[in-house]
Write an enzyme that holds these catalytic residues in place. Structure first.
Site, short mmCIF file in Angstrom:
data_model
loop_
_atom_site.label_atom_id
_atom_site.label_comp_id
_atom_site.label_asym_id
_atom_site.label_seq_id
_atom_site.Cartn_x
_atom_site.Cartn_y
_atom_site.Cartn_z
N ASP A 49 0.83 -1.21 0.00
CA ASP A 49 0.00 0.00 0.00
C ASP A 49 0.86 1.26 0.00
O ASP A 49 1.73 1.42 0.86
CB ASP A 49 -0.88 0.01 1.27
CG ASP A 49 -1.74 1.26 1.32
OD1 ASP A 49 -2.78 1.26 0.63
OD2 ASP A 49 -1.37 2.23 2.00
N TYR A 54 2.59 10.13 -0.10
CA TYR A 54 3.70 9.72 0.76
C TYR A 54 5.03 10.21 0.19
O TYR A 54 5.41 9.85 -0.93
CB TYR A 54 3.73 8.19 0.94
CG TYR A 54 2.45 7.61 1.56
CD1 TYR A 54 1.49 8.43 2.14
CD2 TYR A 54 2.22 6.24 1.55
CE1 TYR A 54 0.32 7.91 2.69
CE2 TYR A 54 1.06 5.71 2.11
CZ TYR A 54 0.11 6.55 2.67
OH TYR A 54 -1.03 6.02 3.21
N HIS A 113 -8.06 8.97 -1.68
CA HIS A 113 -7.42 8.91 -0.35
C HIS A 113 -8.37 9.31 0.79
O HIS A 113 -8.35 8.71 1.86
CB HIS A 113 -6.18 9.79 -0.34
CG HIS A 113 -5.13 9.36 0.62
ND1 HIS A 113 -3.79 9.50 0.39
CD2 HIS A 113 -5.21 8.79 1.85
CE1 HIS A 113 -3.10 9.04 1.42
NE2 HIS A 113 -3.94 8.61 2.33
N SER A 142 -11.01 5.52 0.55
CA SER A 142 -10.38 5.43 1.86
C SER A 142 -10.98 6.52 2.75
O SER A 142 -11.29 7.62 2.27
CB SER A 142 -8.86 5.64 1.70
OG SER A 142 -8.23 5.65 2.95
N ASN A 143 -11.14 6.20 4.02
CA ASN A 143 -11.67 7.16 5.01
C ASN A 143 -13.10 7.60 4.69
O ASN A 143 -13.46 8.75 4.94
CB ASN A 143 -10.75 8.39 5.11
CG ASN A 143 -9.37 8.03 5.59
OD1 ASN A 143 -9.22 7.46 6.67
ND2 ASN A 143 -8.36 8.30 4.79
N GLN A 165 -10.50 1.74 2.72
CA GLN A 165 -9.35 1.63 3.63
C GLN A 165 -9.56 2.62 4.79
O GLN A 165 -9.74 3.82 4.55
CB GLN A 165 -8.07 1.97 2.86
CG GLN A 165 -6.83 1.75 3.72
CD GLN A 165 -5.53 2.07 3.00
OE1 GLN A 165 -4.77 2.92 3.45
NE2 GLN A 165 -5.24 1.38 1.92
N GLY A 197 -1.72 1.83 16.20
CA GLY A 197 -2.31 2.96 16.92
C GLY A 197 -1.52 4.23 17.01
O GLY A 197 -1.95 5.15 17.69
N GLU A 249 8.11 -10.43 12.03
CA GLU A 249 7.18 -10.58 13.15
C GLU A 249 5.73 -10.42 12.67
O GLU A 249 4.86 -11.21 13.03
CB GLU A 249 7.49 -9.54 14.23
CG GLU A 249 6.54 -9.63 15.42
CD GLU A 249 6.87 -8.65 16.54
OE1 GLU A 249 7.93 -8.00 16.52
OE2 GLU A 249 6.03 -8.55 17.46
#
Ligand code: NAP
Length: 281
Positions: A49, A54, A113, A142-143, A165, A197, A249
């Protein structure tokens, strides 16, 4: 990695993908960040993504570099058009710039976006045009809250809207009250961003519940969090990692499930607060 159908796309995507906001843009950290994307792809996290926003386009270039010679469709690329570029003409131009920076012929998923002052029907018509031109495979937003999402999907005439998203982490579970049921009813995938978060990482007594579950499951707290957030098969998550140990991880959040008792304990420690339908940026 666990693979799931992504909305109405007919494509299966990994439960855990990779975000790229605030990716390192130079030096040793950039080298590791690029290697991290590749390592994540090796581990099955091939949903990458990004967004024209960005690094003002720089991160799309980095993603393009990192993917390099990897054959499509082994990588699923999502990028986003800024609301300030949401007119018909500007959306087409923004997409061309993103394709150039990503060094690719097509974008798998192109999102608006966040809601724009341009009428949504105009933006959706540009997205349809891009699909017809073969520059984009699937479209989404998104949003968007329920009402905005309903308007967006209704204004698409020839193709479905495949995803929304949105912000979703343990202290921000608002989407569970209305948005998630709406998306499930209309087969729209939810892609959950900021799973850790941003400064609201679970600590204290609630955090201890996660540590306890993680110890019982022989997983890490972050793996428990990602697994919990994607416990519904219609929800995908895209943690951002710029370090190989982190992406490794995060990949370990898939391939197993929390028990209903674990889910109940997390629910109790991090209750859904029905304040607003959707917290935006
Ligand atoms: P996030 O993924 O919740 O957190 C990223 C941070 O967590 C980074 O500092 C990262 O460190 C760290 N991290 C990741 N895995 C870790 C691990 N296993 N152990 C320890 N630390 C770990 O936050 P986010 O970047 O805000 O959200 C994820 C992605 O969602 C974004 O990158 C972007 O692609 C997307 N997003 C979309 C919107 C939107 O409006 N649509 C808004 C925000 C975000 P390192 O980088 O050092 O590895």
């Amino acid at each position: 990695m666990d693979w799931r159908l992504f909305g109405t796309s007919g494509v299966e995507l990994p439960r855990i993908g990779q975000g790229t906001w605030e990716f390192p843009e130079a030096g040793v950290r950039l080298r590791e960040a690029k290697a991290t994307i590749r390592r994540g792809i090796d581990l099955g996290m091939n949903h990458i993504d990004t967004a024209e926003m960005y690094g003002a386009g720089r991160v799309e270039e980095i993603v393009g570099d990192a993917i390099g010679d990897l054959k499509r469709p082994s990588v699923f690329l999502t990028t986003k058009v800024l609301p300030s570029n949401a007119s018909f003409k500007k959306t087409i131009a923004a997409c061309d710039r993103s394709l150039h920076r990503l060094r690719t012929d097509y974008i798998d998923l192109y999102l608006l976006h966040w809601p724009s002052s341009v009428p949504i029907a105009e933006t959706m018509s540009a997205l349809e045009h891009l699909v017809e031109q073969g520059k984009v495979r699937f479209v989404g937003v998104s949003n968007f809250d329920v009402e905005e999402l309903d308007e967006a999907r209704s204004s698409l005439r020839r193709i479905p809207l495949v995803c929304n998203q949105v912000l979703y982490h343990l202290r921000e579970r608002n989407i569970e009250s209305r948005l998630l049921p709406f998306c499930k009813a209309h087969d729209i995938a939810i892609v959950a961003y900021t799973p850790f978060g941003r400064g609201r990482f679970p600590a204290g007594r609630s955090g201890a519940v996660l540590q306890q579950i993680a110890a019982e499951k022989r997983k890490t707290v972050r793996q428990v969090i990602l697994n919990f957030l994607t416990r519904d098969p219609g929800v995908f998550s895209i943690p951002k990692a710029a370090q190989i140990a982190h992406v490794e991880e995060n990949a370990g959040a898939a391939g197993w499930e929390l028990s209903s008792d674990d889910v109940r304990r997390i629910d109790e420690a991090f209750p859904v607060v029905r304040r607003r339908e959707l917290a935006t940026l």
